[in-house]
Design an enzyme around this catalytic site. Structure first.
Site, PDB file in Angstrom:
ATOM      1  N   CYS A   1       0.810  -1.227   0.000  1.00  0.00           N
ATOM      2  CA  CYS A   1       0.000   0.000   0.000  1.00  0.00           C
ATOM      3  C   CYS A   1       0.841   1.274   0.000  1.00  0.00           C
ATOM      4  O   CYS A   1       0.301   2.375  -0.041  1.00  0.00           O
ATOM      5  CB  CYS A   1      -0.985   0.007   1.166  1.00  0.00           C
ATOM      6  SG  CYS A   1      -2.267  -1.247   0.980  1.00  0.00           S
TER       7      CYS A   1
ATOM      8  N   HIS B   1     -12.932   9.624  -7.608  1.00  0.00           N
ATOM      9  CA  HIS B   1     -11.949   9.647  -8.686  1.00  0.00           C
ATOM     10  C   HIS B   1     -10.829  10.660  -8.430  1.00  0.00           C
ATOM     11  O   HIS B   1     -10.280  11.239  -9.358  1.00  0.00           O
ATOM     12  CB  HIS B   1     -12.620   9.854 -10.051  1.00  0.00           C
ATOM     13  CG  HIS B   1     -13.320   8.614 -10.504  1.00  0.00           C
ATOM     14  ND1 HIS B   1     -14.581   8.291 -10.058  1.00  0.00           N
ATOM     15  CD2 HIS B   1     -12.932   7.629 -11.326  1.00  0.00           C
ATOM     16  CE1 HIS B   1     -14.948   7.145 -10.597  1.00  0.00           C
ATOM     17  NE2 HIS B   1     -13.955   6.713 -11.370  1.00  0.00           N
TER      18      HIS B   1
ATOM     19  N   GLU C   1     -13.384  -0.197   2.811  1.00  0.00           N
ATOM     20  CA  GLU C   1     -12.309  -0.037   1.831  1.00  0.00           C
ATOM     21  C   GLU C   1     -12.289  -1.192   0.835  1.00  0.00           C
ATOM     22  O   GLU C   1     -12.037  -0.993  -0.345  1.00  0.00           O
ATOM     23  CB  GLU C   1     -10.975   0.047   2.578  1.00  0.00           C
ATOM     24  CG  GLU C   1      -9.791   0.317   1.698  1.00  0.00           C
ATOM     25  CD  GLU C   1      -8.524   0.510   2.501  1.00  0.00           C
ATOM     26  OE1 GLU C   1      -8.318   1.606   3.042  1.00  0.00           O
ATOM     27  OE2 GLU C   1      -7.734  -0.448   2.579  1.00  0.00           O
TER      28      GLU C   1
END
Length: 149
Positions: free
Chosen positions: A25, A75, A136
């Protein structure tokens, strides 16, 4: 009058990278987030009010959460403003990408704290934020409860 909880769910796509993290990550990647927003209040008892019987109109709650969270984060790519990814962030912004620089590590845990503050600031005075759930992935989520904060 009874206190009632109302929940509305929202979906948005956001990219991020975790500065200093010791796993995958640390790389720029994204998630299909699901945000559940629960508020609490008493239904409107004034029979002359067009929103009679509602704690809050779902449309009004949608407007608050959309304008404060979804419209901004959907986005977008979120980076800690102190990240070494700042050059990448600047390049993306220069190319017209939606980049959000925050003063925290953009984990679900820290994002949900940020979201709670933004939503609380916009709610009518007779409505309280009860809880948030930020999912998530299909199996991973963070939760925030007013009673614990």
């Amino acid at each position: 009058m009874s206190k009632i909880r109302i929940t509305k769910q929202f979906d948005f796509e956001t990219g991020h990278a975790l500065y200093g993290y010791d796993g995958k990550c640390k790389n720029v990647h994204g998630h299909s987030y699901k945000l559940s927003v629960t508020v609490i209040g008493s239904p409107i008892s004034d029979k002359n009010n067009v929103k009679y019987g509602m704690v809050i109109d779902f449309k009004d709650l949608k407007h608050i959460v959309s304008s404060e969270i979804v419209d901004k984060f959907d986005h977008a790519t979120v980076f800690n403003k102190n990240t070494p990814h700042i050059e990448l962030a600047n390049e993306l912004q220069n190319r017209g990408h939606n980049v959000i620089l925050v003063d925290y590590q953009p984990t679900s845990e820290m994002m949900i704290i940020d979201f709670a503050e933004k939503i609380k600031a916009k709610l009518p005075s007779n409505i309280s934020l009860h809880s948030l759930k930020l999912q998530e992935t299909g199996t991973s989520f963070a939760e925030w409860f007013a009673s614990e904060n």
